[in-house]
Design a protein around this motif. Sequence first.
Motif, short mmCIF file in Angstrom:
data_model
loop_
_atom_site.label_atom_id
_atom_site.label_comp_id
_atom_site.label_asym_id
_atom_site.label_seq_id
_atom_site.Cartn_x
_atom_site.Cartn_y
_atom_site.Cartn_z
N MET A 1 0.85 -1.19 0.00
CA MET A 1 0.00 0.00 0.00
C MET A 1 0.89 1.25 0.00
O MET A 1 1.84 1.34 0.75
CB MET A 1 -0.90 0.00 1.24
N SER A 2 0.59 2.19 -0.87
CA SER A 2 1.40 3.39 -1.01
C SER A 2 1.00 4.45 0.03
O SER A 2 0.04 4.29 0.77
CB SER A 2 1.21 3.97 -2.41
N CYS A 3 1.74 5.56 0.04
CA CYS A 3 1.44 6.64 0.98
C CYS A 3 0.09 7.28 0.68
O CYS A 3 -0.51 7.90 1.55
CB CYS A 3 2.54 7.70 0.94
N CYS A 4 -0.38 7.11 -0.57
CA CYS A 4 -1.65 7.71 -0.98
C CYS A 4 -2.78 6.68 -0.98
O CYS A 4 -3.83 6.90 -1.59
CB CYS A 4 -1.52 8.35 -2.36
N SER A 5 -2.54 5.54 -0.30
CA SER A 5 -3.53 4.46 -0.14
C SER A 5 -3.85 3.73 -1.44
O SER A 5 -4.84 3.01 -1.52
CB SER A 5 -4.83 4.99 0.47
N ASN A 6 -3.01 3.90 -2.46
CA ASN A 6 -3.20 3.16 -3.70
C ASN A 6 -2.35 1.89 -3.67
O ASN A 6 -1.21 1.91 -3.19
CB ASN A 6 -2.80 4.01 -4.91
N ILE A 7 -2.92 0.79 -4.16
CA ILE A 7 -2.22 -0.49 -4.15
C ILE A 7 -1.30 -0.57 -5.37
O ILE A 7 -1.72 -0.33 -6.50
CB ILE A 7 -3.22 -1.66 -4.17
N ILE A 8 -0.04 -0.90 -5.12
CA ILE A 8 0.97 -1.00 -6.18
C ILE A 8 1.58 -2.40 -6.13
O ILE A 8 1.88 -2.90 -5.05
CB ILE A 8 2.08 0.05 -5.97
N CYS A 9 1.75 -3.02 -7.29
CA CYS A 9 2.35 -4.36 -7.30
C CYS A 9 3.82 -4.26 -6.90
O CYS A 9 4.48 -3.23 -7.07
CB CYS A 9 2.20 -5.00 -8.68
N ASN A 10 4.35 -5.36 -6.35
CA ASN A 10 5.72 -5.38 -5.88
C ASN A 10 6.72 -5.10 -7.00
O ASN A 10 7.77 -4.50 -6.78
CB ASN A 10 6.03 -6.73 -5.22
N GLY A 11 6.39 -5.57 -8.22
CA GLY A 11 7.31 -5.36 -9.34
C GLY A 11 7.50 -3.89 -9.64
O GLY A 11 8.62 -3.42 -9.85
N CYS A 12 6.40 -3.13 -9.66
CA CYS A 12 6.49 -1.68 -9.94
C CYS A 12 7.22 -0.96 -8.81
O CYS A 12 8.03 -0.06 -9.05
CB CYS A 12 5.09 -1.10 -10.11
N ASP A 13 6.92 -1.36 -7.57
CA ASP A 13 7.57 -0.74 -6.42
C ASP A 13 9.08 -1.00 -6.45
O ASP A 13 9.89 -0.10 -6.23
CB ASP A 13 6.96 -1.31 -5.13
N TYR A 14 9.43 -2.24 -6.76
CA TYR A 14 10.84 -2.62 -6.81
C TYR A 14 11.58 -1.89 -7.94
O TYR A 14 12.67 -1.35 -7.74
CB TYR A 14 10.96 -4.13 -6.99
N ALA A 15 10.97 -1.87 -9.13
CA ALA A 15 11.61 -1.21 -10.28
C ALA A 15 11.82 0.27 -9.99
O ALA A 15 12.85 0.85 -10.35
CB ALA A 15 10.74 -1.39 -11.53
N ASN A 16 10.85 0.89 -9.33
CA ASN A 16 10.96 2.31 -8.99
C ASN A 16 12.10 2.55 -8.00
O ASN A 16 12.89 3.50 -8.15
CB ASN A 16 9.64 2.81 -8.40
N LEU A 17 12.21 1.68 -6.99
CA LEU A 17 13.27 1.82 -6.00
C LEU A 17 14.65 1.67 -6.63
O LEU A 17 15.57 2.45 -6.35
CB LEU A 17 13.09 0.78 -4.89
N ILE A 18 14.80 0.66 -7.48
CA ILE A 18 16.09 0.43 -8.13
C ILE A 18 16.48 1.63 -9.00
O ILE A 18 17.63 2.09 -9.00
CB ILE A 18 16.04 -0.85 -8.99
N ARG A 19 15.52 2.17 -9.75
CA ARG A 19 15.77 3.34 -10.61
C ARG A 19 16.25 4.52 -9.77
O ARG A 19 17.22 5.21 -10.14
CB ARG A 19 14.50 3.70 -11.37
N GLU A 20 15.58 4.76 -8.64
CA GLU A 20 15.93 5.90 -7.80
C GLU A 20 17.28 5.71 -7.12
O GLU A 20 18.09 6.65 -7.04
CB GLU A 20 14.84 6.12 -6.76
N LEU A 21 17.54 4.49 -6.64
CA LEU A 21 18.79 4.25 -5.92
C LEU A 21 20.00 4.30 -6.85
O LEU A 21 21.02 4.90 -6.52
CB LEU A 21 18.72 2.89 -5.21
N LYS A 22 19.87 3.68 -8.03
CA LYS A 22 20.99 3.68 -8.96
C LYS A 22 21.24 5.08 -9.53
O LYS A 22 22.37 5.41 -9.88
CB LYS A 22 20.72 2.69 -10.09
N GLY A 23 20.19 5.89 -9.61
CA GLY A 23 20.36 7.24 -10.11
C GLY A 23 20.59 8.27 -9.03
O GLY A 23 20.64 9.47 -9.31
N SER A 24 20.75 7.79 -7.79
CA SER A 24 20.94 8.68 -6.63
C SER A 24 19.83 9.73 -6.56
O SER A 24 20.07 10.91 -6.29
CB SER A 24 22.31 9.37 -6.70
N LEU A 25 18.60 9.29 -6.83
CA LEU A 25 17.45 10.18 -6.82
C LEU A 25 16.76 10.15 -5.47
O LEU A 25 16.94 9.22 -4.68
CB LEU A 25 16.46 9.76 -7.91
N GLU A 26 15.96 11.16 -5.22
CA GLU A 26 15.17 11.19 -3.99
C GLU A 26 14.12 10.08 -4.05
O GLU A 26 13.48 9.87 -5.08
CB GLU A 26 14.48 12.55 -3.85
#
Length: 221
Positions: A1-26
Amino acid sequence: MSCCSNIICNGCDYANLIRELKGSLELKCAFCRHPRISDEELELNLMKRLEANDSAAMCQMGGYRRNEGDYIAAFQNYSKAAELSDAHAHYLLTQMYYNGEGAEKDEKKEVYHLERAAIGGHPDARHDLGIVEWHKGRHARAVKHFIIAAKLGHDDSLRALKDCYRERLVSKEDFAAALRGHQGADDATKSPEREEAVVELPKLDAAIDAGICKEECQCCQ
């Protein structure tokens, strides 16, 4: 569950985290793109969503209360969400009536909410309706529920249909159609990110919470 109460699949959540971490993004919410917030802010956001009659937030709050053992509050939240035609809320109420949590055990109400959840497209509810019909000896109706659930990607319903096929309770054509539908639903939910997320996401979240990422975490290298 996201901060905005929307359900997100683990794949999308994971892909987003990897993109942000590898790009040193917020780090941001994968759905609304808002910067990650504290647990206190998450709770405030949840309360705002509740005030806005967000059924997903009601289910989320109900889950928190249920885990705490406050079944009455959980039942109230699920009931409000069900009034807004939330299929998952109807399914959760089925469990509450079955277990006698927050309300007395009531088979009629249990089946009623199971039917409402199934009509709303809930695969587990559709499968469970098949089980109910099977136990009542209405095998033809049970098979219809299993076929619908299997086409929605429900594994247990497909296994039930295999048994029904061996017992000649379902036609070859209907069984083949259910197989094709199940395969299509399964393919639609598969991705390399989702498969990797099953293993890596819990470790990645723990590393972020511990402040390890970007220094020692392999995914950030």
